[in-house]
Design an enzyme around this catalytic site. Structure first.
Site, short mmCIF file in Angstrom:
data_model
loop_
_atom_site.label_atom_id
_atom_site.label_comp_id
_atom_site.label_asym_id
_atom_site.label_seq_id
_atom_site.Cartn_x
_atom_site.Cartn_y
_atom_site.Cartn_z
N HIS A 528 -0.53 3.45 150.73
CA HIS A 528 -0.31 2.97 152.10
C HIS A 528 -1.47 2.11 152.58
O HIS A 528 -1.94 2.25 153.69
CB HIS A 528 -0.11 4.15 153.06
CG HIS A 528 1.04 5.03 152.70
ND1 HIS A 528 1.14 6.33 153.14
CD2 HIS A 528 2.14 4.79 151.96
CE1 HIS A 528 2.26 6.86 152.67
NE2 HIS A 528 2.88 5.95 151.95
N HIS A 572 4.30 6.49 156.64
CA HIS A 572 4.39 5.79 155.36
C HIS A 572 4.79 4.35 155.70
O HIS A 572 5.44 4.10 156.71
CB HIS A 572 5.43 6.45 154.47
CG HIS A 572 5.09 7.87 154.12
ND1 HIS A 572 4.95 8.32 152.83
CD2 HIS A 572 4.86 8.95 154.91
CE1 HIS A 572 4.64 9.60 152.83
NE2 HIS A 572 4.58 10.01 154.09
#
Length: 593
Positions: A528, A572
């Site tokens: 991420h 996310h």
């Protein structure tokens, strides 16, 4: 036989012919990168038949057969559908991994990381977006982005179907996973008994616990390519060029505006011009690399490589990452017969399970992550009591479930560590939790390795450089240990796996010092990375693009991918990338009327 059968059964729906278009010399819009944001942009901009759009993707056009079952995602992380990125050797984390490096895998191919990720769909906490808006990023408040999130979704979320936060007619299927283990049900119930509210973390407030919402359809992976490009790929005004590696942004003679892209395809050099805009959606690493190789970046670094400076901007000067850990692991005695059979991937890759998957049921429809717990640790920088800083993922298996070499390579787990720590669990029903730090204090940089456009960048990032990042993860592990004492989990006959992680034997098991060591040894990444092409308001010295995603000081050039996210998000990044694509498309249309 089962693996071959699985491949044959699903390959019929995998290969998508994007054609081999006869490329023009000029398009209205040239998009670099067919990840989630790039696929959205190609779709939305080509809705106007009078506008011509070219999207350049350096990866392949078809999806691999093994992308369809979410359970098999790790097999793709070391394949041609993934960049082989890795960190520099680590000093404070990843200490038990091969060469003390973590893998920073990003997907490549039409669909980008949605081809290989864990299909986890989280939008982020409303407080993230409202903070951006308060800082001067106009148009990015929660109330302003929520309509885009609803536009994206074709949601099938049973418990939160009527709360007004979800869309029904969008292109991305978001659903409850068809498979739900006894562990998931017991953990959600135990967390609720332990004081955590049952929440829809995609409705703006996330502190609490809930089942996973996934970008899948009847348990089959949904990628950006299948959601946004598959049915419109034959539009005459849209060309999709795969195996096309963009190497340089072209500029007008005075360097004030972008004019096109230079790229390679079939071992030949090509140049394409953009009448209106060049849009970079190549991802948080390839976009800043392309900017810097083209002369947009920190002037001193560019000059070091002999690159002519077009615009001095802090490209790559920041990168944030969601670090975390594998574990803790628990064994289970009292599960049903079906649960007790979840011992290995081989037991799931049977003909019966493959047929169940094809019909939208069974464990192959899950990536193994089933529920999410959002925790506020005492080490969080944000004083807002409703803003969590750690997400804990509950998985119904551990790393003993899939001992294949591809999974070990994907997570850089040495064979010796797997043999010593995970192999003793092979014949025992077990599961694990994965704490993920959403709001790290640690910040790094992305730099050029050379002026060669085919070289990977260098990632100057050290996990847990700030001790508070470790402490927040340890706190979340202790919260898990508290929650599992509740009756629903205890009914399953669970027991904390007490074999010490290799390298932590000197610490008394289940003490704070032990868990600090565990986190540093069994560090994992969740891919991420953000802020490498950071968005910011006017006057922000750390910003590369403005709130309309225009590159500072260079006309007709935008960035639209996860790299623009200005700070580590409480999500996310896949859902946020779809959001960035949808919002960027509207801004581009408005600015080019």
């Amino acid at each position: 036989m089962e693996l071959r059968c699985l491949s044959e059964m699903i390959s019929e729906m995998k290969d998508i012919d994007y054609g081999n278009p006869q490329l023009r010399q000029v398009y209205d819009y040239v998009i670099v990168g067919a990840g989630p944001a790039g696929c959205v942009l190609a779709n939305r901009l080509s809705e106007d038949p009078s506008v011509s759009v070219l999207i350049l993707e350096l990866g392949r056009g078809e999806r691999p057969a093994f992308a369809e079952p979410p359970m098999l995602g790790p097999m793709l992380m070391g394949s041609d559908y993934s960049f082989g990125y890795e960190t520099v050797p680590q000093k404070y984390g990843c200490l038990g991994l091969t060469d003390r490096k973590c893998s920073w895998t990003h997907g490549r191919g039409v669909g980008g990381s949605s081809i290989i990720n864990n299909i986890i769909y989280t939008r982020g906490n409303r407080r993230d977006f409202d903070r951006w808006a308060r800082a001067g990023m106009e148009g990015w408040s929660w109330d302003e982005v929520l309509p885009y999130y609803k536009k994206i979704e074709q949601a099938n979320i049973k418990d939160f179907d009527q709360n007004g936060a979800h869309g029904k007619t969008g292109r991305v299927s978001v659903e409850d996973c068809p498979f739900r283990s006894e562990v998931a049900k017991a953990f959600v119930a135990s967390a609720a008994e332990s004081g955590y509210p049952y929440v829809d973390y995609n409705a703006g407030d996330s502190l609490g616990v809930s089942y996973l919402q996934a970008h899948s359809k009847r348990g089959h992976r949904v990628t950006a390519g299948t959601a946004y490009l598959k049915d419109i790929r034959h539009r005459p005004n849209l060309h999709i060029s795969t195996r096309s590696w963009a190497t340089e942004i072209l500029f007008k003679e005075d360097n004030t505006e972008a004019s096109g892209i230079r790229f390679t395809k079939n071992k030949r050099w090509h140049t394409v011009r953009a009448r209106r805009e060049v849009i970079l959606s190549a991802g948080a690493f390839e976009t800043p690399k392309l900017l810097m190789n083209s002369g947009i970046g920190p002037a001193d670094e560019l000059r070091k490589f002999g690159i002519r400076v077009v615009q001095d901007l802090p490209v790559g000067r920041r990168v944030y990452e969601h670090g975390g850990a594998f574990g803790p692991v628990f064994t289970m005695r009292n599960g049903s017969p079906g649960e007790q059979n979840l011992l290995s991937l081989e037991q799931v890759l049977t003909l019966d399970e493959i047929f169940r998957f094809r019909n939208g049921s069974g464990p192959l429809t899950s990536n193994s992550i089933e529920s999410l717990l959002y925790v506020k640790s005492p080490f969080a920088a944000d004083p807002d009591p409703e803003m969590p800083d750690v997400e804990v993922m509950q998985s119904f298996v551990s790393m003993s479930f899939d001992s294949s070499i591809s999974t070990r390579i994907a997570y850089r787990l040495p064979e010796s560590l797997v043999r010593e720590y995970y192999d003793p669990l092979k014949e025992v029903r077990n599961f694990m939790f994965l704490p993920m730090l959403m709001k790290p204090y640690t910040v790094g940089r992305v730099e050029l390795k050379s002026r060669n456009p085919f070289h990977h960048p260098v990632f100057q990032y050290q996990y847990f450089e700030d001790e508070r990042d470790v402490e927040a993860l340890v706190y979340s592990i202790k919260e898990v240990l508290r929650i599992v004492q509740a009756e629903p989990m205890q009914r399953l006959g669970i027991e904390l796996y007490s074999r010490p992680v290799p390298g932590c034997e000197q610490h008394t098991f289940n003490t704070d010092d032990y868990w600090r060591c565990h986190v540093r040894i069994l560090t994992t990444t969740f891919q991420h990375q953000v802020a490498t092409s950071r968005m910011g308001p006017v006057g922000d010295p750390n910003a590369v693009v403005d709130p309309r995603l225009r590159v500072r000081g260079v006309g007709r050039l935008r960035v639209a991918d996860a790299g623009i996210i200005p700070e580590p998000p409480s999500a996310h990044t896949c859902a946020m990338s779809y959001l960035i694509g949808e919002k960027a498309a509207d801004m581009i249309k408005q600015d080019n009327q």
